[in-house]
Design a protein around this motif. Sequence first.
Motif, PDB file in Angstrom:
ATOM      1  N   GLN A  67      22.325  44.858  14.988  1.00  0.00           N
ATOM      2  CA  GLN A  67      22.391  43.592  15.984  1.00  0.00           C
ATOM      3  C   GLN A  67      22.893  44.186  17.461  1.00  0.00           C
ATOM      4  O   GLN A  67      23.668  44.911  17.506  1.00  0.00           O
ATOM      5  N   ALA A  68      22.186  43.573  18.342  1.00  0.00           N
ATOM      6  CA  ALA A  68      22.443  43.979  19.717  1.00  0.00           C
ATOM      7  C   ALA A  68      23.805  43.582  20.032  1.00  0.00           C
ATOM      8  O   ALA A  68      24.397  42.584  19.502  1.00  0.00           O
ATOM      9  N   HIS A 103      25.726  40.044  20.406  1.00  0.00           N
ATOM     10  CA  HIS A 103      25.943  39.241  19.329  1.00  0.00           C
ATOM     11  C   HIS A 103      27.434  39.620  18.912  1.00  0.00           C
ATOM     12  O   HIS A 103      27.893  38.934  17.803  1.00  0.00           O
ATOM     13  N   ASP A 151      22.087  44.604  25.382  1.00  0.00           N
ATOM     14  CA  ASP A 151      20.951  44.144  25.010  1.00  0.00           C
ATOM     15  C   ASP A 151      20.059  44.976  24.230  1.00  0.00           C
ATOM     16  O   ASP A 151      19.020  44.869  23.925  1.00  0.00           O
ATOM     17  N   GLN A 194      18.476  46.717  21.223  1.00  0.00           N
ATOM     18  CA  GLN A 194      18.289  46.316  19.774  1.00  0.00           C
ATOM     19  C   GLN A 194      18.574  47.883  19.025  1.00  0.00           C
ATOM     20  O   GLN A 194      17.751  48.749  19.147  1.00  0.00           O
TER      21      GLN A 194
END
Length: 336
Positions: A152-153, A156, A306, A308
């Motif tokens: 997850q980026a 999160h 941001d 990924q």
Amino acid sequence: MSTKRISFTRYLVEQQRVDGHIPSQLRLLLEVVARACKSISQAVNKGDLGGVLGAATTENVQGEVQKKLDIIANEVLIEANEWGGHLAAMASEEMDSIYVVPNRYPQGEYLLLFDPLDGSSNIDVNVSIGTIFSVLKKPDGSAGVSEQDFLQAGAHQVAAGYCVYGPQTTLVLTVGDGVAMFTLDREQGSFVLTQENVQIPADTKEFAINMSNMRHWDAPVKRYVDECLAGTEGPRGKDFNMRWIASMVADVHRILTRGGIFMYPWDKREPNKPGKLRLMYEANPMSWLVEQAGGAATNGRERILDIQPGKLHERVSVILGSKNEVERVTTYHREA
Ligand code: AHM
Ligand code: MG
């Protein structure tokens, strides 16, 4: 010293009450991480007396020779966290793949990532080192837990922090509501709140980069550092100071304390690697802390939070710290 001492536990309980954004499982998780950091701090303090210095005989997944303290710190974090029921799995710089909480314990909904002992090259020379951690939530509806759940980026993250083992042991935390610092009171054995709402000044005269790699840098990084080095006679019109501790935790701690810019950029030594530092358990937690303190963090092209991730041990180019300086370096990359 203030007479009202706020312990780490009390801070978390009050945060939970005021904003309701620390669920009880997350609070337990953070308290357990803090307790593990206390044990690591004790091992670090003992040094040679505890027989913890020197190299182990193993290599980690990154092909780096592990130090004894790398392994000890990793074990302390796993043992402390596996039984509480707050975690589904853990991932570490020192383990090839994820560590799923054993069946004999209940499984929680959080995922914990850590660099158990950052700045390994400084362990044996008695220079500040630290533990970096990042907390994610397991995606809703996923059965079991897999490495995919971790990808997850950084945006999160639900909590992030580090503990620096220096002249003082300091735990630094964000749960998305600013940055707070806690100093370990060794007599009491507890972390005490020593700073809240940490703010990084937008401008700085201090940069941190390993200058021995200069000949391998990309043009935008070279341009930025050349301009700093030109001082008052150069385009920046002011003199700069340089610091490089070679422990990211200690360099970031200085930046959170008095500003500055930290860079570990991509370079031509290993052109196929995006950088030296790891995205998920070094760059992401540090980037979130820095942003929460009013700073910025990019890889030269985009916001680190941001990105990924494609794999657990992914590397990344890191530029973070005082906002205006990070924006300048990022602009130089865009112009190039
Ligand atoms: P480590 O996690 O194996 O300790 O490596 C990360 C460290 C960072 O703390 C630090 O910024 C960097 O590596 C120093 O690298 P160098 O020795 O190339 O200056
Ligand atoms: Mg590290």
